[in-house]
Design an enzyme around this catalytic site. Sequence first.
Site, PDB file in Angstrom:
ATOM      1  N   GLY A 191       0.827  -1.202   0.000  1.00 61.93           N
ATOM      2  CA  GLY A 191       0.000   0.000   0.000  1.00 61.93           C
ATOM      3  C   GLY A 191       0.861   1.252   0.000  1.00 61.93           C
ATOM      4  O   GLY A 191       1.728   1.420   0.858  1.00 61.93           O
ATOM      5  N   ALA A 192       0.649   2.119  -0.986  1.00 63.23           N
ATOM      6  CA  ALA A 192       1.394   3.380  -1.064  1.00 63.23           C
ATOM      7  C   ALA A 192       0.409   4.538  -1.070  1.00 63.23           C
ATOM      8  O   ALA A 192       0.569   5.513  -1.787  1.00 63.23           O
ATOM      9  CB  ALA A 192       2.267   3.404  -2.319  1.00 63.23           C
ATOM     10  N   ILE A 252      -1.392   6.002   4.384  1.00 65.78           N
ATOM     11  CA  ILE A 252      -0.390   5.543   5.343  1.00 65.78           C
ATOM     12  C   ILE A 252       0.917   5.251   4.618  1.00 65.78           C
ATOM     13  O   ILE A 252       2.002   5.564   5.103  1.00 65.78           O
ATOM     14  CB  ILE A 252      -0.897   4.301   6.102  1.00 65.78           C
ATOM     15  CG1 ILE A 252      -2.104   4.672   6.964  1.00 65.78           C
ATOM     16  CG2 ILE A 252       0.217   3.686   6.956  1.00 65.78           C
ATOM     17  CD1 ILE A 252      -2.800   3.499   7.622  1.00 65.78           C
ATOM     18  N   ASN A 272      -6.643  12.315  -3.247  1.00 63.60           N
ATOM     19  CA  ASN A 272      -5.528  11.792  -2.447  1.00 63.60           C
ATOM     20  C   ASN A 272      -4.605  12.919  -1.986  1.00 63.60           C
ATOM     21  O   ASN A 272      -3.828  12.758  -1.054  1.00 63.60           O
ATOM     22  CB  ASN A 272      -4.637  10.841  -3.276  1.00 63.60           C
ATOM     23  CG  ASN A 272      -5.369   9.624  -3.794  1.00 63.60           C
ATOM     24  OD1 ASN A 272      -5.030   9.107  -4.836  1.00 63.60           O
ATOM     25  ND2 ASN A 272      -6.382   9.169  -3.079  1.00 63.60           N
ATOM     26  N   ASN A 329      -4.648  15.675  -0.451  1.00 66.73           N
ATOM     27  CA  ASN A 329      -4.661  16.345   0.856  1.00 66.73           C
ATOM     28  C   ASN A 329      -3.868  15.581   1.896  1.00 66.73           C
ATOM     29  O   ASN A 329      -3.718  16.042   3.016  1.00 66.73           O
ATOM     30  CB  ASN A 329      -6.106  16.530   1.361  1.00 66.73           C
ATOM     31  CG  ASN A 329      -6.670  15.251   1.962  1.00 66.73           C
ATOM     32  OD1 ASN A 329      -6.446  14.166   1.432  1.00 66.73           O
ATOM     33  ND2 ASN A 329      -7.377  15.364   3.063  1.00 66.73           N
ATOM     34  N   ARG A 330      -3.398  14.388   1.549  1.00 62.71           N
ATOM     35  CA  ARG A 330      -2.640  13.652   2.571  1.00 62.71           C
ATOM     36  C   ARG A 330      -1.520  12.800   2.005  1.00 62.71           C
ATOM     37  O   ARG A 330      -0.574  12.494   2.716  1.00 62.71           O
ATOM     38  CB  ARG A 330      -3.595  12.788   3.391  1.00 62.71           C
ATOM     39  CG  ARG A 330      -4.322  11.740   2.580  1.00 62.71           C
ATOM     40  CD  ARG A 330      -5.541  11.214   3.319  1.00 62.71           C
ATOM     41  NE  ARG A 330      -6.150  10.102   2.601  1.00 62.71           N
ATOM     42  CZ  ARG A 330      -6.897  10.230   1.515  1.00 62.71           C
ATOM     43  NH1 ARG A 330      -7.091  11.423   0.981  1.00 62.71           N
ATOM     44  NH2 ARG A 330      -7.424   9.177   0.918  1.00 62.71           N
ATOM     45  N   LYS A 345       0.797   4.829  -7.972  1.00 60.51           N
ATOM     46  CA  LYS A 345       1.199   5.319  -6.652  1.00 60.51           C
ATOM     47  C   LYS A 345       2.564   4.781  -6.255  1.00 60.51           C
ATOM     48  O   LYS A 345       3.412   5.516  -5.744  1.00 60.51           O
ATOM     49  CB  LYS A 345       0.168   4.908  -5.599  1.00 60.51           C
ATOM     50  CG  LYS A 345      -1.123   5.678  -5.682  1.00 60.51           C
ATOM     51  CD  LYS A 345      -2.028   5.388  -4.482  1.00 60.51           C
ATOM     52  CE  LYS A 345      -3.264   6.273  -4.563  1.00 60.51           C
ATOM     53  NZ  LYS A 345      -4.194   6.039  -3.437  1.00 60.51           N
ATOM     54  N   ASP A 389      -6.275  -0.511   2.524  1.00 60.01           N
ATOM     55  CA  ASP A 389      -7.573   0.088   2.812  1.00 60.01           C
ATOM     56  C   ASP A 389      -8.713  -0.907   2.619  1.00 60.01           C
ATOM     57  O   ASP A 389      -9.850  -0.525   2.515  1.00 60.01           O
ATOM     58  CB  ASP A 389      -7.799   1.319   1.923  1.00 60.01           C
ATOM     59  CG  ASP A 389      -7.844   0.942   0.459  1.00 60.01           C
ATOM     60  OD1 ASP A 389      -7.633  -0.245   0.134  1.00 60.01           O
ATOM     61  OD2 ASP A 389      -8.109   1.829  -0.371  1.00 60.01           O
ATOM     62  N   CYS A 438     -36.841  -4.776   5.690  1.00 56.95           N
ATOM     63  CA  CYS A 438     -38.111  -4.038   5.707  1.00 56.95           C
ATOM     64  C   CYS A 438     -37.916  -2.602   6.199  1.00 56.95           C
ATOM     65  O   CYS A 438     -38.717  -1.737   5.889  1.00 56.95           O
ATOM     66  CB  CYS A 438     -39.174  -4.779   6.511  1.00 56.95           C
ATOM     67  SG  CYS A 438     -38.855  -4.747   8.256  1.00 56.95           S
TER      68      CYS A 438
END
Lengths: 622, 324
Positions: A19-20, A23, A51, A53-54, A67, A112, A168
Amino acid sequence: MSAMADKEAIENAKVLMVGAGGIGCELLKTLVLTGFKHIHVIDMDTIEVSNLNRQFLFRKRHVGQSKAQVAREAVLRFRPDVDIVAHHANVKSPQFGVGYFQQFNLVLNGLDNLDARRHVNRLCLAADVPLVESGTTGYLGQVTVHMKGTTECYECQPKPAPKTYPVCTITSTPSKPVHCIVWAKDLPFLKLFGDKSLSNDLDVRSSGADSSVEQEEASFFDVQDGESSKAYAARVFDRLFGQNIDIALKNEGAWKERRKPTPLYLDSIWTSEEKYDERADHGSENGHENGSVQEEKPKDDGAALSAMTGLGLKNPQEIWSVKDNARVFLETVRLFLDNRKEELGRLTFDKDDQLAVEFVTAAANLRANSFGIPMQTMFDVKGIAGNIIHAIATTNAIVAGLIVLEALKLLGKDRGASRMTYCLEHASRKLLLMPCEMDVPNPKCYVCSQTPLVLEVNTKTVTLRDVVNKIARKKLGASFPTIMQGYNVLCETGDDIDKHSAAIYEAKLDTKLDALTPVPLVNGVEITIEDLQQEFSCIVHVKHREDFSEEEDDQMRLGGLELLTATTTVVAKDTDVALKATVDVHAASLDEDLVMIDGENAPVVKRKLEERQEPSQKRLKT
Amino acid sequence: MAEPTSGLLTEQEAAVYDRQIRVWGVDAQRRLSKARVLVVGIYGVIAEACKNLVLAGIGSLTLMDDTPVTLDAAASNFLVYVDEIQNQGKSVAQVCADAVGDYNPMVRVQVQQGNILEKPIEFLDDYDVVILGRSSLSLRKKVNALCRSRPQRVAFYAVDVRSSCGNLFIDFQTCTFKSQKKDDDKELEYSKKTCSLEESLSVRWNSLPKRASKLFFATRIVDEFEQRENRQPGQLTSSDLPALIAFGTERLQEQGLAMVPAIESLLTKIAENGTFELSPVCAIMGGVLGQEVLKLLSCKGEPIQNYFFFDASDGKGMIEEVTP
Ligand SMILES: [Zn+2]
């Protein structure tokens, strides 16, 4: 720093980062600053604007690129002497087998989704490589350390199924905005634009409807011969928000204790001088506040991406009036029919599909209005319908720091020093970052302790394909399942199966379990479900059962050995209470069949929310 | 602080900030976009904080640090690109401003030269927040006092990472914020006050709770030792250890406490590692600092009062309130 690795151990260590993203970017940066020199990064995703913003290693100019690769290049700018191998690939692909994992001293996850986490967990167990696992949502985060035989594996504790709602509640008695959003996304959206066979019944549950009604229901949402897209939109509108409510109101018993919903017909929405007319277009309510109807035509340019823009609604943070919701509804239906014909019949909801989000917002709000539930902004509907994870840079940075500290402890060989850490929003006993001891492996875990499971199943109606897809893949997380009965291979999947065998397996897939050859899968038979790449293997006892409730429409239920002796309670039908009970049973047995919100992120969020309450129960390390 | 202007976020803001607006809302985002932050003294932990503030979309970030950029500066600072080091003559502030400015074109990132104590006193009126990196105790007190002397609130944050230990001091003076204490609670408005560093230092140590973070005492001892010995902050070696521990024991006694092994081992770690900052601790401290500044500027979320300590050897991130 006695528990931590020395410089040499860090420099020689070879680590795998999966994962890049949020985190991952922080983790890669902190790893190289700490002195790690040999790093592999796997990520199948490409960079998106949301993406930025972080995920600070990415810029606008990188949108659309890998990525893993962009992260690698960005980090080399401040640490050119580091050896980073970037894989733009799915971690589940066969190139990353046990042999691949074995070359690493550590595996660090910044993922994620639940599926990939489970897959990596199994490979780490198989390769006997310690795994540091992590997750964040908003201000909350957590880091856990998994060492085969020493601490629990990622799957030792059942992961709560995603939030589910009794059917329901969704179809008949919504009481919260989310019920209306789930309704709009799973029912009208699919009925109108998606695969009709996948959608549930719009108004009455099938048990209460005779077959002629079902027939009528099925064809109602087809466009009639010669019907304009506007006429269709208006007809569907009145059905969804008018007639359906009127039908529901006839069941008076249902409304004794509840506020009665109000049917909404198009005729009642427009004032007399602006009566909805197929030939006339309506501007936004904001556009003609003085009652003067503007001659502003909704524009189809911009490739029919948006109905709201054409209607002059600009602010996704604003709650639209009922009238504007009606306009958006009609206009989105028209745009789908006129401009996206080729996709009709196979659309699925996608949070990045602007028109789909607008449709769901309008439909959810119109329904909410009928039921006296507060309407929502498009921004909020998009978040709920799309299961969008709330994410900020600071939590990711903190969690990445915690991951690297655990990595240093693991390399320092003092395994007792490992901790799981919660990152909290509100301090608990003055602690904002709270370390706890990891639990020992769960002896009942079917992943790391190979405990057998029980499959309750109607062997007369369920096919082998159902078992492969819904049990082996979905429940047990096998990416390429093999199913064996003794030495008989019932089914094998994967890229490396020869054509001849694949054809034989394929032919068996649609056979009912009790008709399989050479050995039928009936009560008392034991099968083995495996994934060779994951080196995962699980024994499953087959228990025949026929009395599944209507909600358990897969006619299957997977659980622990206790199911062999448990007597099944027959659930009373057609009452709220009974349905709710069914849902709870499902959740407890890891069943996800009732899931109506099913974004890939949902299980993870849920897990963290659950864990937020946990620290107090955990032993605090002092 | 100025009230957020009504009106929409631009399309670019809405797209880039989508995920965080889901955490703190549009009003908070609008407030952030008007906030002005000054950062003095750039180290690894400060680089982390700058990254977090710029990504979040504050209005402007001003960096102050005239130190010429060297390989040393790059050791724990990812804002220093290696090809810049050959670029003789650039200051750390300039190099870092160039790098961090590229993270988010919607934030104005600039450099101020000179020494903060030599600026005219009105200088601080251009800022809502001042963040001080590694610094001597006397500089921290002076800058904190300057912040407090201004007619408009200028919040003060001082942060440092020594080896695997991080410490953060916060004096936002007063803060009114909205917070949801629990998940299902209504969002309510609260307010908080903090005291100055000077006032906080006047608190007698034996009046603190027994379980107070040992790092509080260790950092106080190191600060005072460096001041007495006329050292630059972080300019310690293991040869200072006997004198440092003796000094610490004496100070603890004066304050009605005794030296304990936990404090001694913190002092040892800090002295032996000199100026070294452990990067994962920088990430953690820079994350907490960034978060605190963002909470204050956006009036959203309960801010920490008034110290935060992180020690990698026990893994605890602890809030201490030390006010007279
Ligand atoms: Zn396990």
